[in-house]
Design an enzyme around this catalytic site. Structure first.
Site, PDB file in Angstrom:
ATOM      1  N   ARG A 137       0.696  -1.640   0.326  1.00 45.68           N
ATOM      2  CA  ARG A 137       0.183  -0.101  -0.299  1.00 45.68           C
ATOM      3  C   ARG A 137       0.755   0.969  -0.060  1.00 45.68           C
ATOM      4  O   ARG A 137       1.245   1.252   1.275  1.00 45.68           O
ATOM      5  CB  ARG A 137      -0.995  -0.109   1.319  1.00 45.68           C
ATOM      6  CG  ARG A 137      -2.350   0.921   0.886  1.00 45.68           C
ATOM      7  CD  ARG A 137      -2.709   0.828   2.577  1.00 45.68           C
ATOM      8  NE  ARG A 137      -3.745   2.095   2.382  1.00 45.68           N
ATOM      9  CZ  ARG A 137      -4.666   2.152   3.320  1.00 45.68           C
ATOM     10  NH1 ARG A 137      -4.869   1.368   4.441  1.00 45.68           N
ATOM     11  NH2 ARG A 137      -5.548   2.500   3.501  1.00 45.68           N
ATOM     12  N   GLU A 145      15.484   1.120   0.341  1.00 43.64           N
ATOM     13  CA  GLU A 145      16.250  -0.138  -0.533  1.00 43.64           C
ATOM     14  C   GLU A 145      16.023  -0.625  -1.664  1.00 43.64           C
ATOM     15  O   GLU A 145      16.736  -1.348  -2.652  1.00 43.64           O
ATOM     16  CB  GLU A 145      17.129  -0.697   0.814  1.00 43.64           C
ATOM     17  CG  GLU A 145      16.908   0.138   1.898  1.00 43.64           C
ATOM     18  CD  GLU A 145      17.215  -0.834   3.430  1.00 43.64           C
ATOM     19  OE1 GLU A 145      18.317  -0.927   3.552  1.00 43.64           O
ATOM     20  OE2 GLU A 145      16.154  -0.868   3.992  1.00 43.64           O
TER      21      GLU A 145
END
Length: 753
Positions: free
Chosen positions: A640, A717
């Site tokens: 989400r 990341e």
């Protein structure tokens, strides 16, 4: 207690008021105007300046320091050395938990790496402290430095990363390789890399008896609080840390290190507030870095291009005095469905500051090798690299067999390839040129990163004036956490974001966990969501139990919180405002706490990852070997999306870092002295604006109900993990030269072509 539904949003919800809206940063104007107060911007009355003197050798001991010369300098107040440092309550060499690492805080005259702190000069001005540090004129007894991946005998560490097994396997790898029709056996090397956040490590420390006040950038307020408390033998409630803004961290500010500890010690020594800020070159040593790796990948495939075995071994380094091992081979745990997989690690000890977490630890180093090897295997099989990945991508996590959202990865492949125009790619290398005669190459890489979550707590309140408040000791490293978490808070409280006071960034607030592992939004967000649900439940109990309320007796039907009001679930025309409920009850505010934590049952059953696919175009001068990345497209499925604007910014940053990994970034160690030769931003190469091509990011819709209540995954990341391999593979496609030592250098392209 009435049933609640806090996650549904009405169709008329105002743009920019809750989760999913691309709000601009709440702190943006402060930063643009220079009004955001970072740690080193604080200047309490009577403050002194501290400067570290650091070693110029990598191994040996300090024979002498000219302390008298430094103290004679006008403005110098004191010099802290191993002889006069304030005592600590606990030996800093003792590891009290897995997130404690040994630090150099003037325990002795021993030198274990270059740039190790050997003294601290404290003065009335920064200039006097800096000059005093020079006057110390240290003399050394030096020993030969241990440098590089072949510095000594290798050994198998007990764990890699944070408690990961050193070796994992499934199936018979040797049999799988023996049965393969096609094999590759290749070695890839990645260099040491150093955090270069815009804001260096800094601390302003003030003692008042046993009370300690600190301004310091930290990714882990409570971890820092606990470590400081045990080092100085004081109760945590005697320590107050302020860390509202961080100018980047990338993992280096997650754990307490030596330099800020020295700043606290210096303040104790002189009895006045002290500021200590690292110079840029001093960040290459005592505050962590990414270790180098040498990775061997052996891969086999059958006649149809299906993997038969994958063996990934990584060698890395740790310091001579502590243990952290880059889990590079673990990157092969999660992507490709070979029936036999083995990952393993070994290490050597060198004279370096202890390597630690640096953005995408393990995944960044491991994925560039893995994605390059997969590309080589596809070429050996005569199969397009995208088709090869689609043929071999895993429906379940290969090592554990746990299912994950593999359909999301397929969607990333499809949408990224379509946007990039991958179907036009030639299979053969060195076949594409532009109008200027430059070689053109297209490459791709698969992105993956675990969807982590830690533990956190938040406090929520709803006030009689209809406003709300949310408090949590969260961290914002510049990625927009204050904004995203405030959006979650507004949604959880059923209020417009402008009516919610969001407080974060100090150690007296509820513990938000650590801002690391791309887990902060999920972790802190879950606690915020839970606190919102709890306070709305208290408010609803007041209303549904009050005969004067239109919500009286709605406990069985349930209520919905929206726009500062509670409505009956079964009759949307019946409701009243928060202000009305509290006024009638004679209550100024209601408050509640909520917690967020991973679901052990879900973790046991499912593998949790974010996925992506990155496509890169490079152009290479065929005569000079100069490489330019000219285009990148990334498609990412990360659960989400709380704020699309902020998420895309994070993904752009990851893609740029991946490009940097492939082409630019390397710390070069002088093998004679053990010193970093390019410890500055002039020679430690990172991409500048002119190096960064047009970037295109697609956020692929994904609903993963298992990761957490909000379905949030991290985005900080994952962008690195696919991008580095995509650029490396594009260079091969352009030139026909497979470079396996990174960053890719011009000379290797010219000598091999």
């Amino acid at each position: 207690m009435p049933e609640l539904n806090l996650t549904s949003a009405p169709a008329h919800l105002r743009h920019g008021s809750s989760i999913g809206q691309p709000l601009t940063r709440r702190d943006g104007l402060l930063k643009v105007k220079g009004q955001a107060t970072y740690a080193a911007d604080n200047h309490p009355p009577g403050m002194l300046f501290a400067v570290m003197a650091v070693s110029s050798i990598a191994r040996g001991r300090v024979v002498s320091l000219d302390v008298s010369a430094a103290k004679r300098h006008p403005g110098v107040v004191d010099v802290m050395t191993p002889d006069n440092k304030p005592p600590l309550a606990i030996d800093p060499e003792i590891k009290t938990n897995p997130f404690v690492f040994r630090m150099e805080v003037l325990q002795s005259d021993e030198v274990r790496y270059a740039n190790q702190p050997i003294a601290v000069v404290i003065a009335e001005t920064l200039e006097a402290a800096t000059e005093g540090a020079v006057l110390l004129a240290p003399r050394y007894e030096a020993l030969p430095a241990l440098v590089g991946l072949d510095a000594g005998e290798s050994y198998v560490p007990p764990v890699v990363g944070v408690g990961n097994p050193t070796e994992s396997h499934r199936g018979d790898v040797e049999a799988g390789l023996a049965s393969a029709e096609k094999q590759i056996d290749a070695v890839y090397e990645t260099p040491p890399q150093y955090h270069n956040a815009m804001e260096p490590h800094a601390i302003v420390a003030s003692w008042d008896g046993d009370n300690l006040s600190l301004d310091m950038p930290t990714q882990g307020l409570m971890l820092s609080l606990g470590r400081i408390a045990e080092l100085f033998g004081i109760a945590p409630d005697k320590i107050h840390i302020r860390s509202p803004f961080l100018g980047g961290g990338f993992g280096s500010k997650g754990l307490m290190s030596g330099p800020p500890t020295l700043g606290i010690m210096a303040a104790k020594l002189v009895g006045r507030p002290v500021k200590l800020v690292l110079r840029r070159e001093q960040m290459y040593g005592p505050v962590g870095h990414r270790a180098p790796t040498r990775q061997r990948l052996r891969i086999g495939a059958d006649g149809e291009g299906r993997l038969t075995a994958l063996d990934h071994h990584a060698r890395t380094v740790s310091s001579t005095f502590d243990d952290f091992y880059e889990p590079a081979a673990d990157a092969s745990h999660t992507l490709y469905a070979a029936p036999a997989i083995r990952t393993s690690h070994d290490a050597v000890r060198v004279n370096t500051g202890t390597p630690l977490f640096m953005r995408a630890p393990g995944e960044a180093t491991g994925s560039i090798a893995l994605e390059s090897a997969i590309d080589e295997m596809a070429w050996a099989c005569g199969i397009d690299p995208l088709a090869f990945r689609l043929k071999n991508y895993a429906e379940v996590e290969p090592i554990t067999g746990k299912p994950f959202s593999s359909k999301a990865l397929r969607a990333c492949y499809a949408q990224g390839a379509a946007r990039f125009g991958w179907a036009k790619r030639s299979l053969q290398p060195r076949q594409m040129r532009d109008d200027a005669g430059l070689l053109v190459g297209w490459g791709m890489g698969t992105a993956t990163f675990p969807a982590l979550m830690f533990q956190a707590e938040a406090r929520a309140a709803i006030r009689r004036d209809g406003t709300g408040a949310m408090e949590i000791g969260a961290h914002d490293m510049g990625q927009g956490a204050w904004t995203a978490l405030a959006q979650i808070a507004a949604d959880g409280l059923g209020l417009d974001i402008d009516r919610v006071t969001f407080k974060a960034g100090t150690s007296d607030l509820p513990d938000a966990g650590i801002a690391g592992g791309s887990a902060h939004t999920a972790t802190a967000g879950a606690a915020i969501h839970s606190a919102g649900a709890a306070v709305i439940a208290k408010l609803a109990a007041l209303a549904t139990g009050d005969e004067r309320s239109p919500l009286f007796g709605a406990g069985n039907a349930g209520v919905v919180a929206r726009d500062g009001k509670l409505f009956r679930r079964d009759d949307g025309s019946r409701g009243e405002s928060y202000a009305e409920i509290l006024a009638r009850a004679g209550v100024a505010e209601v408050e509640a706490r909520g917690t967020g934590a991973p679901n052990p049952a879900a973790m046991e059953e499912y593998a949790m990852h974010a996925h992506g696919a990155v496509f890169a175009e490079v152009k290479v001068d065929p005569e000079l070997g100069q490489v330019r990345v000219t285009r990148m497209v990334g498609a990412f499925a990360a659960g989400r999306i709380v704020n699309p604007h902020l998420v895309k910014s994070q993904l752009f940053g990851g893609m740029i870092w991946g490009m940097s990994f492939a082409l630019h970034e390397e710390a070069i160690t002088d093998r004679r002295s053990g010193r970093i030769m390019n410890a500055n931003l002039g020679e430690y190469h990172i991409p500048v604006n002119a190096d960064v091509p047009p970037l295109d990011v697609i956020t692929v819709e994904e609903h993963d109900p298992h990761v957490n209540a909000l379905g949030i995954k991290g985005v900080g990341e994952i962008g690195i993990t696919g991008s580095a391999g995509a650029v490396a593979n594009a260079v091969w496609h352009a030139t026909g030269v497979r470079v396996r030592r990174f960053p890719i250098r011009i000379e290797e392209l010219l000598t091999q072509s």
